[in-house]
Structure formats: C-alpha cells, structure tokens
Design a protein around this motif. Structure first.
Motif, PDB file in Angstrom:
ATOM      1  N   MET A 273    -121.191 -22.882 -87.380  1.00 11.73           N
ATOM      2  CA  MET A 273    -121.368 -24.634 -87.263  1.00 11.73           C
ATOM      3  C   MET A 273    -122.796 -24.721 -88.229  1.00 11.73           C
ATOM      4  O   MET A 273    -123.728 -24.306 -88.324  1.00 11.73           O
ATOM      5  CB  MET A 273    -121.320 -25.699 -87.093  1.00 11.73           C
ATOM      6  N   ASN A 274    -122.555 -25.089 -89.142  1.00 11.34           N
ATOM      7  CA  ASN A 274    -124.222 -25.241 -89.887  1.00 11.34           C
ATOM      8  C   ASN A 274    -124.541 -25.759 -89.063  1.00 11.34           C
ATOM      9  O   ASN A 274    -124.111 -27.874 -88.201  1.00 11.34           O
ATOM     10  CB  ASN A 274    -123.875 -26.462 -91.114  1.00 11.34           C
TER      11      ASN A 274
ATOM     12  N   HIS B 129    -127.248 -31.030 -93.182  1.00  5.18           N
ATOM     13  CA  HIS B 129    -126.426 -30.653 -94.571  1.00  5.18           C
ATOM     14  C   HIS B 129    -127.692 -30.919 -95.284  1.00  5.18           C
ATOM     15  O   HIS B 129    -128.118 -31.732 -95.505  1.00  5.18           O
ATOM     16  CB  HIS B 129    -125.431 -31.392 -94.529  1.00  5.18           C
TER      17      HIS B 129
ATOM     18  N   LYS C 176    -117.224 -32.469 -94.815  1.00  8.12           N
ATOM     19  CA  LYS C 176    -116.602 -32.212 -93.357  1.00  8.12           C
ATOM     20  C   LYS C 176    -118.242 -32.902 -92.813  1.00  8.12           C
ATOM     21  O   LYS C 176    -118.552 -31.887 -91.781  1.00  8.12           O
ATOM     22  CB  LYS C 176    -116.691 -30.422 -93.327  1.00  8.12           C
TER      23      LYS C 176
ATOM     24  N   TRP D 219    -121.686 -39.232 -90.357  1.00  8.09           N
ATOM     25  CA  TRP D 219    -122.837 -38.113 -90.655  1.00  8.09           C
ATOM     26  C   TRP D 219    -124.173 -39.292 -90.522  1.00  8.09           C
ATOM     27  O   TRP D 219    -124.506 -38.874 -90.795  1.00  8.09           O
ATOM     28  CB  TRP D 219    -121.922 -38.093 -92.168  1.00  8.09           C
TER      29      TRP D 219
ATOM     30  N   LYS E  85    -117.814 -34.046 -89.733  1.00  5.07           N
ATOM     31  CA  LYS E  85    -117.558 -33.794 -87.954  1.00  5.07           C
ATOM     32  C   LYS E  85    -117.904 -31.885 -88.167  1.00  5.07           C
ATOM     33  O   LYS E  85    -118.665 -31.597 -86.674  1.00  5.07           O
ATOM     34  CB  LYS E  85    -116.355 -33.084 -87.722  1.00  5.07           C
ATOM     35  N   GLU E  86    -118.132 -31.259 -88.542  1.00 11.84           N
ATOM     36  CA  GLU E  86    -118.866 -30.007 -88.714  1.00 11.84           C
ATOM     37  C   GLU E  86    -120.279 -30.060 -88.978  1.00 11.84           C
ATOM     38  O   GLU E  86    -120.832 -28.814 -88.631  1.00 11.84           O
ATOM     39  CB  GLU E  86    -118.342 -28.947 -89.695  1.00 11.84           C
ATOM     40  N   ILE E  87    -120.829 -30.523 -89.266  1.00 12.80           N
ATOM     41  CA  ILE E  87    -122.354 -30.944 -89.418  1.00 12.80           C
ATOM     42  C   ILE E  87    -122.896 -31.304 -88.038  1.00 12.80           C
ATOM     43  O   ILE E  87    -123.063 -31.986 -87.712  1.00 12.80           O
ATOM     44  CB  ILE E  87    -122.545 -31.597 -91.155  1.00 12.80           C
ATOM     45  N   GLN E  88    -124.150 -30.301 -87.617  1.00  6.51           N
ATOM     46  CA  GLN E  88    -125.114 -31.411 -86.648  1.00  6.51           C
ATOM     47  C   GLN E  88    -125.847 -31.685 -87.286  1.00  6.51           C
ATOM     48  O   GLN E  88    -126.562 -32.941 -86.469  1.00  6.51           O
ATOM     49  CB  GLN E  88    -125.667 -30.388 -85.447  1.00  6.51           C
TER      50      GLN E  88
ATOM     51  N   THR F  47    -115.071 -41.711 -92.116  1.00  5.93           N
ATOM     52  CA  THR F  47    -115.852 -40.663 -91.683  1.00  5.93           C
ATOM     53  C   THR F  47    -117.035 -40.915 -91.887  1.00  5.93           C
ATOM     54  O   THR F  47    -117.857 -39.965 -90.937  1.00  5.93           O
ATOM     55  CB  THR F  47    -115.580 -39.437 -91.929  1.00  5.93           C
TER      56      THR F  47
END
Length: 676
Positions: free
Chosen positions: A1-2, A5, A45, A137, A47-50, A133
């Motif tokens: 997971m990244n 971003h 994406k 973010w 949801k996949e970014i912290q 979404t």
C-alpha cells in the motif's frame, strides 16, 4: 500500500498554470483550470492511499509567487456568490417525498445531476468534486498542508463579515431553516402519535428553534460574530438538541408498541438527519482560540465538499429507510416462528399431525389443479383458477391450524436472528451463544423434517385415492394425458425443477414479508381497536361479538392475506412465463408429492426405474431448495434488520456442523441432549 500519493497525472501543475495564466488556453471555460488542477491532485485509487500530500503544489506556489496573486483573482471570478445554504440544508437529507419517489429522484440525479446557478460555490463543487470518492482522499490530506494553502491563497476567515450571503450568514441561515423544518415535521399528528410521553410537554424542537434564534441575535449584535463554548446559550442549545435526539429515539423505540408506516419512518429519519447536520454545524459558531477561526473556515469547505458528493447516495437511503420497517416485519415473524420450533416428543408429534392435515388438503389441491388445467380458457383464466385453488387451500390450512412445511423457514429465521441479537447483548453468555444456537437450529431442523414427512406422506396417498375415485366414478383416467409431464417435471436433470423450486422459495420469503407487514400496519393504524369500538358494528352484532371479530382480525388477518398472496404468486407464475416467453413455473415439495401420485396413476404405474428414481430424488431436492432459498433470504433480512454482522453466519454454521458431528440424530428426533 502506498504511504503517500505523488502527482503522476499527464499534466504537471506547472503546465496547468502556464497554459491558463500565460497562454490563456482556458479562455472560453475558465472553470476547466480548477477541474484539471484537482484531476492532477486526485489519486487514481483513493482507498489504497494512506496520505495525499499537497507539498508539490505548495512548493510550486512558493517558488512562483506571481501565480499566487493570479490564482486569488481567478478564484474570485469563478465564485462571486457565496450562497450555499441550500447545500447545507438539502444535500444528503431526505426530501419531503415518499420512499419510492425519493429513490427515483436520486437515481435521476445520479445520472443527470442538478446544476446550480453559475458563479455559486455549489456550482463549482458540482463541476470540480463530482466523484463520490473525492471526500475519501481529501480527508487524507494533512491538516497543516490545508492551512498553508489557505494562507497562501489569502482566504479570509468566515467571521469577518456576517452580512447577507456571506459564508457565516449562510451557516446561520441553514441551521435556522433546518430547525424550522424539524419543528414542523415533529408536530405532525402521525409523528406525535409515536411519542405520547411528550404530549404533556412543550416540544423540544420548538424550544431549540427559539434558542437558536436567540443565538443568532447575539452573534449578529456582538462585534466578533462568534461565541464561546462556556456561554449559557450554547449549553442550552446542546441540551435541547439532546432532548430532540431523545424524542426521535423514543419514537423509533415505540414502534414495537404502535407499529410504524413507511411515511412516518421517513419523517423520523429526516428529522434525525437534520439533527445530525445541525450538530455538525453548531461547533462552527464556537471560537475558543484564534486558531479556531482558520480551522472552522477550512472545515466548512471540507464539509460542503462531502455533503455535495454524498447528496445522491442511494444505498444509504435504502438501508436507512428499510431497516426499521424490516425490523418490525421480522419482529412479527419471529413471534410467529416460535410455534414452528418443537422441543419434546409431544410438540414433535403435534407438528407431525398438523403436517398430516396440511398434506391432506394439498392432496385435494393437486387434483383440483389437474381438473382446472383441462378447462379451455386463456393463460389469464388459468392463472385465476390456479391462484384461487392455491389461495383457498392455503387459507384453509392456516385457519384449521394445520401446517405447510415450507412456510416455516421464513418464520424461524427471524426467531434465530432475534435470539442471536439477545445473545450478543448479554455479555455474560457471549461465549456460549453459538453453542446454544446449534441446539436451537437442531430443534428447527427436526421440526422442518417432521413437517416435510407429514406433508409428503399424506399428499401422496390422498392424491392417489382421489384420482382413483374419479376414475372409478367417471370411468376415465383424468391424469393419463398429463402423466408424462407430471413425472418429467419432477426430474432435476430433465427439467428446470430446481430453478422452479427456487422461485417457490422466493415466494415463500415474500409471503413472510407480507405477513409481517400486514401485522405491522394493523398495529400502527390500530385496526383491531377500530373494529372493537366501531359504533355501527357494536349496534349490529353486539359488543361481545364485535370484540370477537376484532380479536379474530388481530390474530388471523395477517396470515390470511399472506396465504392469499402466496397462492396468487404460485398460481400466476406459469401464466406470466407464457406472457414473457420464459420457462417459468413453481415446484413445491408437497405438491410435487401429490403430482407424483397423479403421474403414476396416469401412466398406469408403468414408468421405468430411472424415471421413478429421479422423481424421488427430485422431490427431496425440491424440498431442500424450497427450504434453503426461503430460509437464506429471511435470515439475511432478519440479520439486516437487527444490525447483526454477517460474520456471525460463519461462526453459527461452524457451531452447527460441530454439533451435528456429536449428535446427528438430534437433527431428526427429539432425543435427550447429552452433549454440552
């Protein structure tokens, strides 16, 4: 997971600024620059970014201060009207519509969104942050970076001006509109009826509205246009807000006493959403330290983006609107389901005798359907005759106290969910609740088993005896012409018997919903009480007779209507299949048993071994599909209505399997349980 971003879109920030401010490539549609800028920042994406960092954008502005002033002037050209109170009062909140109308409206707006007047902040949000979404973010941007951008672009806090159509004035206006709408809705007769406890008190909503108007006067007359959280008016507002919350909670809680209609449910949900919105806006008028001004000013923009993105959320609307109604429906079926769960031998064989009675009547229904099939009429005519046959028989079975085995799963699933919910609330028994459920399921399964046995064993001989008697009486084998079809329709490999059994399972589930819905509506509209105190009926039949009628309606009407519709569903499916050109029909285990008897007699008992074999297998599989489809759908509805996580199903299945390995006979006979 990244973890973070980075901007990796086709265009860089530098290219965007140069194209807009140096080359003026966005001359015709200036808003496109902001659209493209957000597109560069927006992760593919989210949801996949912290974390989503704006540091590249910040460094670019610091390195190119000339663009800062240009960007400030640009923003003023695209947002010259600060009206956004409608966004605060309407977005994400139920409209004054019926449920179906609201669903249709949101679907329409989903594909063709409402577009506000150009130049307003809401129009900019619609054009720029148009993805559902986007709030995900945006919430992952570090707060300190948002503050840096806020300061670089020279935005002013919302407390400097409270004139009409300024940001702070719009916030106050939105809260006042929400308070007025809540007061009006909460004073409607159908809502007040849900909370008779408040009949002798002033409505907390009226008190909240008055206190909010008092707060607005204080804010507009002081020099700094905000208040401190320690001020009495703010504490009073929070107290009244809590009382309004309690009012709504009590109304929902009373639904078990008085029932609830979808319209009242929508009204209470609307009030609850408005209370939540006001609770989110109230902290914006509070400033404790100077940094709160910047925090609140940025917070309102983030809230506006979130509200605007979620304004057409259909899934949330459907889940919220249907949960309480489904709870009340399954609450009724759970109570009815208790009588379908046997314990000792006495109850076990009582269920067997009731199933024998149901099988006996179904034997007649199988013969009547065969006779109706020979009537020369249209598909609609056959649908009417078959529906009348089924409905009359099911209602008769219900009123005589007999049982149809497949009617039980829809009732017992709700009982399981209700018991599981109680086990989850009781922390002292949390470790044992799955073991207890395994034993409960064993009781349910053996009750289903003996009901199946009683239905099937008597439907077969009764049908066989009746067709023989008609042959003896008339000298004609009435089942001969349809014998081959009656036999082949039972085969799971030569026909769509299992699909048709699944259709019947869906109808069994729907009939359970209808029963619960009718019971809930009767309770909400006090149907039994209205009959009992009806002056015309009391004068005509007398007080005692009228009371007896009232009690009969209260006890039986939901079951009568449910069985009526179940009969209509079963009787009209084949005709609907003909109309649509589809191979639609129903297969029900008890009727399959009766039809097997008719097919055997019609073929003069000369069918081959494999036809006989697949017919027997087919009857068993039809019963299993009837049960599993109806039970699964009912279980999912019951779990949904009580907010029980579906993960409980896995644990429950595991416990049932372990219990079956230890005591398999308990799933078929009421043996003494020696397994702990």
């Amino acid at each position: 997971m990244n973890v973070r971003h980075q901007f990796q879109q086709d265009k860089s920030i530098k290219e965007l600024f140069e194209n807009h401010f140096d080359k003026d490539t966005y001359a015709d549609e200036k808003l496109l620059f902001l659209v493209d800028l957000i597109h560069v920042i927006r992760p593919k994406k989210p949801k996949e970014i912290q974390q989503v960092s704006l540091i590249d954008f910040i460094n670019f502005l610091k390195d190119n201060p000339v663009y800062i002033s240009l960007f400030r002037n640009y923003f003023k050209t695209i947002v010259n009207k600060n009206k956004f109170s409608r966004l605060l009062t309407d977005s994400g909140i139920l409209n004054d519509n019926h449920f179906v109308t609201e669903i249709k409206k949101r679907i329409f707006d989903k594909f063709l969104p409402f577009q506000p007047e150009k130049g307003t902040l809401q129009f900019v949000l619609n054009q720029v942050f148009y993805l559902s979404t986007d709030p995900i973010w945006i919430n992952k941007i570090p707060y300190n970076e948002i503050v840096i951008v806020y300061e670089l672009l020279g935005f002013k806090d919302i407390y400097g001006n409270i004139k009409e159509e300024t940001p702070f004035s719009e916030i106050i206006l939105a809260m006042q509109i929400l308070a007025q709408r809540m007061s009006g809705r909460a004073l409607e007769n159908d809502v007040i009826k849900m909370v008779p406890e408040y009949s002798n008190f002033e409505s907390p909503f009226l008190g909240f509205e008055k206190e909010l108007n008092h707060l607005e006067h204080i804010i507009r007359t002081n020099n700094y246009h905000y208040i401190n959280s320690s001020e009495l008016v703010y504490k009073q507002l929070l107290l009244l807000h809590k009382q309004c919350d309690d009012f709504v909670d009590k109304a929902f809680l009373n639904s078990s006493k008085y029932g609830i209609s979808l319209t009242v449910n929508q009204s209470l949900l609307r009030i609850r959403q408005q209370l939540v919105r006001i609770k989110e806006l109230l902290p914006l008028i509070v400033v404790e330290i100077e940094e709160d001004k910047v925090r609140n000013s940025t917070l309102i923009l983030l809230k506006l983006i979130r509200y605007n993105c979620y304004k057409n959320n259909i899934r949330k609307l459907f889940l919220e609107s249907t949960q309480l109604i489904s709870y009340e429906i399954t609450q009724h079926t759970a109570k009815s389901g208790q009588k379908y769960i046997t314990d000792g031998y006495k109850e076990y064989f009582t269920m067997f005798y009731k199933a024998i009675g149901g099988g006996f009547i179904v034997g007649f229904l199988c013969l009547f359907k065969l006779l109706f099939s020979k009537v020369d009429t249209s598909a609609f005519g056959h649908a009417f005759l078959y529906s009348f046959n089924y409905a009359f028989g099911f209602i008769l079975i219900f009123l005589l106290g007999y049982t149809l085995a497949t009617k039980q799963p829809a009732m017992t699933a709700a009982t399981i969910a209700q018991t599981l919910e109680e086990g989850m609330k009781n922390k002292n028994q949390a470790n044992d609740k799955h073991k207890s459920f395994a034993k409960l399921f064993a009781r349910i399964f053996r009750t289903q088993f003996i009901a199946f046995v009683g239905n099937v064993l008597f439907a077969f001989p009764v049908s066989l005896l009746l067709i023989w008697f008609l042959d003896f009486l008339l000298g004609t084998n009435l089942a001969e012409a349809k014998a081959e079809k009656l036999i082949s329709d039972l085969s799971p490999i030569h026909s769509l018997a299992l699909l048709h059994a699944a259709i019947a399972g869906v109808f069994l589930f729907l009939s359970g919903i209808i029963s619960g819905n009718i019971s809930n509506r009767n309770k909400h509209y006090q149907v039994a009480y209205r009959i009992q105190e009806n002056p015309f009926l009391k004068q005509t039949f007398g007080i005692q007779k009228t009371k007896s009628i009232s009690n009969w309606v209260n006890e039986n009407w939901a079951g009568v209507v449910s069985n009526l519709w179940f009969g209509i569903f079963l009787g009209s499916t084949a005709s609907l299949g003909i109309f649509f050109g589809l191979n639609l029909d129903i297969r029900h285990i008890t009727f399959a048993s009766g039809n097997f008897a008719l097919g055997l007699y019609g073929s003069h008992f000369t069918i081959n071994f494999w036809s006989f074999f697949w017919s027997i297998i087919g009857i068993g599989l039809i019963g299993f599909i009837n049960f599993i489809v109806s039970f699964t759908l009912s279980m999912l509805l019951a779990f949904r209505s009580r907010n029980i996580p579906l993960s409980e199903l896995h644990l429950l299945n595991k416990s049932i399997f372990n219990y079956f390995k230890k005591a398999p006979l308990n799933f078929f006979f009421p043996l003494k349980d020696k397994v702990i």
